[in-house]
Design a protein around this motif. Sequence first.
Motif, PDB file in Angstrom:
ATOM      1  N   THR A 174       0.861  -1.181   0.000  1.00 36.60           N
ATOM      2  CA  THR A 174       0.000   0.000   0.000  1.00 36.60           C
ATOM      3  C   THR A 174       0.894   1.226   0.000  1.00 36.60           C
ATOM      4  OG1 THR A 174      -1.721  -1.162   1.251  1.00 36.60           O
ATOM      5  CG2 THR A 174      -1.825   1.246   1.216  1.00 36.60           C
ATOM      6  N   GLY A 175       0.879   1.957  -1.109  1.00 38.91           N
ATOM      7  CA  GLY A 175       1.836   3.055  -1.234  1.00 38.91           C
ATOM      8  C   GLY A 175       3.248   2.484  -1.278  1.00 38.91           C
ATOM      9  N   ASN A 176       4.073   2.844  -0.288  1.00 33.65           N
ATOM     10  CA  ASN A 176       5.423   2.289  -0.213  1.00 33.65           C
ATOM     11  C   ASN A 176       5.585   1.338   0.974  1.00 33.65           C
ATOM     12  OD1 ASN A 176       5.351   4.155   1.834  1.00 33.65           O
ATOM     13  ND2 ASN A 176       7.353   5.046   1.394  1.00 33.65           N
ATOM     14  N   ARG A 177       4.488   1.011   1.633  1.00 34.11           N
ATOM     15  CA  ARG A 177       4.555   0.083   2.763  1.00 34.11           C
ATOM     16  C   ARG A 177       4.153  -1.325   2.306  1.00 34.11           C
ATOM     17  NH1 ARG A 177       5.304   2.281   7.665  1.00 34.11           N
ATOM     18  NH2 ARG A 177       5.208   4.558   7.810  1.00 34.11           N
ATOM     19  N   PHE A 178       4.879  -2.314   2.783  1.00 32.59           N
ATOM     20  CA  PHE A 178       4.610  -3.678   2.342  1.00 32.59           C
ATOM     21  C   PHE A 178       4.462  -4.618   3.535  1.00 32.59           C
ATOM     22  CE2 PHE A 178       9.065  -4.175   3.253  1.00 32.59           C
ATOM     23  CZ  PHE A 178       9.192  -5.515   3.619  1.00 32.59           C
ATOM     24  N   LYS A 179       3.768  -5.732   3.274  1.00 36.54           N
ATOM     25  CA  LYS A 179       3.658  -6.834   4.222  1.00 36.54           C
ATOM     26  C   LYS A 179       3.849  -8.137   3.461  1.00 36.54           C
ATOM     27  CE  LYS A 179       0.292  -4.545   7.271  1.00 36.54           C
ATOM     28  NZ  LYS A 179      -1.082  -4.633   7.833  1.00 36.54           N
ATOM     29  N   THR A 180       4.548  -9.063   4.063  1.00 35.86           N
ATOM     30  CA  THR A 180       4.663 -10.396   3.495  1.00 35.86           C
ATOM     31  C   THR A 180       4.694 -11.388   4.655  1.00 35.86           C
ATOM     32  OG1 THR A 180       5.909 -11.844   1.992  1.00 35.86           O
ATOM     33  CG2 THR A 180       7.193 -10.328   3.356  1.00 35.86           C
ATOM     34  N   MET A 181       4.911 -12.655   4.371  1.00 32.22           N
ATOM     35  CA  MET A 181       4.955 -13.652   5.427  1.00 32.22           C
ATOM     36  C   MET A 181       5.902 -14.782   5.056  1.00 32.22           C
ATOM     37  SD  MET A 181       1.411 -15.898   4.958  1.00 32.22           S
ATOM     38  CE  MET A 181       0.313 -14.538   5.313  1.00 32.22           C
ATOM     39  N   VAL A 208      12.842 -20.164   5.452  1.00 33.21           N
ATOM     40  CA  VAL A 208      12.050 -19.232   4.654  1.00 33.21           C
ATOM     41  C   VAL A 208      12.178 -17.809   5.209  1.00 33.21           C
ATOM     42  CG1 VAL A 208       9.749 -18.670   3.798  1.00 33.21           C
ATOM     43  CG2 VAL A 208      10.444 -21.064   4.012  1.00 33.21           C
ATOM     44  N   THR A 209      12.075 -17.682   6.535  1.00 30.05           N
ATOM     45  CA  THR A 209      12.175 -16.365   7.173  1.00 30.05           C
ATOM     46  C   THR A 209      13.520 -15.711   6.887  1.00 30.05           C
ATOM     47  OG1 THR A 209      10.715 -17.118   8.957  1.00 30.05           O
ATOM     48  CG2 THR A 209      11.984 -15.121   9.354  1.00 30.05           C
ATOM     49  N   ASP A 210      14.598 -16.473   7.085  1.00 31.07           N
ATOM     50  CA  ASP A 210      15.949 -15.928   6.869  1.00 31.07           C
ATOM     51  C   ASP A 210      16.155 -15.518   5.416  1.00 31.07           C
ATOM     52  OD1 ASP A 210      16.465 -16.395   9.532  1.00 31.07           O
ATOM     53  OD2 ASP A 210      17.638 -18.218   9.197  1.00 31.07           O
ATOM     54  N   TYR A 211      15.624 -16.329   4.497  1.00 34.12           N
ATOM     55  CA  TYR A 211      15.790 -16.030   3.073  1.00 34.12           C
ATOM     56  C   TYR A 211      15.098 -14.715   2.707  1.00 34.12           C
ATOM     57  CZ  TYR A 211      15.307 -16.412  -1.994  1.00 34.12           C
ATOM     58  OH  TYR A 211      15.336 -16.161  -3.349  1.00 34.12           O
ATOM     59  N   ILE A 212      13.851 -14.556   3.145  1.00 32.90           N
ATOM     60  CA  ILE A 212      13.112 -13.330   2.821  1.00 32.90           C
ATOM     61  C   ILE A 212      13.819 -12.113   3.402  1.00 32.90           C
ATOM     62  CG2 ILE A 212      10.945 -12.080   3.199  1.00 32.90           C
ATOM     63  CD1 ILE A 212       9.502 -14.779   3.078  1.00 32.90           C
ATOM     64  N   GLU A 213      14.301 -12.222   4.633  1.00 29.19           N
ATOM     65  CA  GLU A 213      15.022 -11.110   5.249  1.00 29.19           C
ATOM     66  C   GLU A 213      16.268 -10.748   4.437  1.00 29.19           C
ATOM     67  OE1 GLU A 213      16.995  -9.822   9.558  1.00 29.19           O
ATOM     68  OE2 GLU A 213      16.518 -11.925   9.151  1.00 29.19           O
ATOM     69  N   SER A 218      18.255  -5.089   1.404  1.00 32.08           N
ATOM     70  CA  SER A 218      18.879  -4.012   0.624  1.00 32.08           C
ATOM     71  C   SER A 218      17.847  -3.157  -0.109  1.00 32.08           C
ATOM     72  CB  SER A 218      19.865  -4.595  -0.390  1.00 32.08           C
ATOM     73  OG  SER A 218      19.189  -5.384  -1.353  1.00 32.08           O
ATOM     74  N   LEU A 219      16.579  -3.586  -0.113  1.00 29.07           N
ATOM     75  CA  LEU A 219      15.535  -2.889  -0.863  1.00 29.07           C
ATOM     76  C   LEU A 219      14.551  -2.147   0.034  1.00 29.07           C
ATOM     77  CD1 LEU A 219      14.593  -5.730  -3.386  1.00 29.07           C
ATOM     78  CD2 LEU A 219      16.289  -3.923  -3.691  1.00 29.07           C
ATOM     79  N   VAL A 220      14.657  -2.342   1.352  1.00 33.55           N
ATOM     80  CA  VAL A 220      13.641  -1.806   2.256  1.00 33.55           C
ATOM     81  C   VAL A 220      14.298  -1.158   3.462  1.00 33.55           C
ATOM     82  CG1 VAL A 220      12.095  -3.677   1.558  1.00 33.55           C
ATOM     83  CG2 VAL A 220      13.368  -3.868   3.698  1.00 33.55           C
ATOM     84  N   SER A 221      13.468  -0.443   4.229  1.00 31.32           N
ATOM     85  CA  SER A 221      13.891   0.064   5.532  1.00 31.32           C
ATOM     86  C   SER A 221      12.818  -0.286   6.551  1.00 31.32           C
ATOM     87  CB  SER A 221      14.110   1.579   5.481  1.00 31.32           C
ATOM     88  OG  SER A 221      12.904   2.251   5.144  1.00 31.32           O
ATOM     89  N   ASP A 222      13.147  -0.095   7.830  1.00 30.23           N
ATOM     90  CA  ASP A 222      12.217  -0.367   8.924  1.00 30.23           C
ATOM     91  C   ASP A 222      11.675  -1.790   8.847  1.00 30.23           C
ATOM     92  OD1 ASP A 222      10.869   0.345  11.241  1.00 30.23           O
ATOM     93  OD2 ASP A 222       9.076   1.001  10.167  1.00 30.23           O
ATOM     94  N   ILE A 246       9.200  -0.693   4.719  1.00 32.59           N
ATOM     95  CA  ILE A 246       8.994   0.349   3.726  1.00 32.59           C
ATOM     96  C   ILE A 246       9.857   0.074   2.506  1.00 32.59           C
ATOM     97  CG2 ILE A 246       9.173   2.830   3.250  1.00 32.59           C
ATOM     98  CD1 ILE A 246       8.755   3.308   6.240  1.00 32.59           C
ATOM     99  N   LEU A 247       9.238   0.049   1.321  1.00 38.15           N
ATOM    100  CA  LEU A 247       9.950  -0.245   0.079  1.00 38.15           C
ATOM    101  C   LEU A 247      10.676   0.982  -0.451  1.00 38.15           C
ATOM    102  CD1 LEU A 247       7.365  -2.394  -1.928  1.00 38.15           C
ATOM    103  CD2 LEU A 247       9.383  -3.204  -0.698  1.00 38.15           C
ATOM    104  N   HIS A 248      11.856   0.755  -1.026  1.00 32.12           N
ATOM    105  CA  HIS A 248      12.601   1.823  -1.683  1.00 32.12           C
ATOM    106  C   HIS A 248      12.889   1.469  -3.143  1.00 32.12           C
ATOM    107  CE1 HIS A 248      13.087   3.956   2.046  1.00 32.12           C
ATOM    108  NE2 HIS A 248      13.577   2.871   2.625  1.00 32.12           N
TER     109      HIS A 248
END
Length: 371
Positions: A174-181, A208-213, A218-222, A246-248
């Motif tokens: 939504t905008g520049n904010r993202f959620k995943t799991m 899976v968690t470690d991979y997504i992180e 390098s593409l997000v903040s917060d 937050i996506l960059h």
Amino acid sequence: MNSDDFFLNLEHHFKSRLPFVAYRKPNNIVTKAFLQKTTDLHVTQYFQESGFVFAPFDDSNQTVLMPLAQCEVLTCELEMNTSEKHYSNSNQTNDEDKAFHVNLVNKGIDAIKKGLFHKVVLSRSETVDVSENISISVFKQLLQTYTSAFVYCWYHPNIGLWLGATPETLISVTGNRFKTMALAGTQAYLGIQDVIWQKKEQEEQQYVTDYIETQLKSLVSDLKISETQTIKAGNLLHLQSNISGILHTDLHSVLKKLHPTPAVCGLPVEEAKTFILKNESYNRNYYTGFLGELNLKETTSRNTKKRNVENNAYNSIKTVSHLFVNLRCMQIKTNEAFIYVGGGITKDSNTELEWQETVSKAETMKRALMS
């Protein structure tokens, strides 16, 4: 629109062999449909358009788009069940299918022990005889049965008919904010969610968690990662961690990093994917791909307490995308339904338990066919 008219429109569009998708997001009462006006096959490469996308497992193949500008959009509200039904497992499976899948799992375990990869997700297809023209009735049954899943019915005359009820979000923006799991690990739901998870499932979920992180940092903040929790999806339990930030960068860059995830492929991803394409006995097509709303406009109010015309100044229009991993799904061809199921394999996997996991997952779709 009332529900009767909504489903009559779907039936008419399907009988006219025109592309459409109908879907409901998790824990929502609104069911939406995109009815494409022509039989044209649209694709997207950079995910900059607005509409509904349907992407295959193998990202070297094209992603289909139903463009918003080429579609009539319908909505209706359906009452939701207060709880998902629990069914016993029928265990009606083919011995030859079991022997092939057990052998495939053993190959995967051997490859892990040889150091080719740490995890691989291996799947199979199960065929069920069905009557013709059942698509909309199956979709209705999925809607009634799986209220916490993303439920859909997707059709294009050049590709075919797919239906599903998936528990897994690939990404919501939504905008520049993202959620995943990060979703991995499976066991049967037996009436309680406070269960014990074995080392194999805990390790699988952490992969899976470690991979997504790693892929996103390098593409997000917060970047925030929640504690792992047990969630219920139909007759199954899974381990889940929620990830947000937050996506960059643009959505296309993020999708290249996320798809396919270790939850549907393995780790390292490329090595696991090569093994899957070489050793599975069928083409996954859109199973373990992703699908959902792409770059739709959504109006939100920043201050709902104001009741005068000045309130309009507090409204904002944001671009939103909601994409889901295509799990718990099937493809219907004439008088046959092809149900797709799989599971994550690690060095600690037990072949019999892995087989039973796929049997349990197949029940999700079978119940809709047999109701």
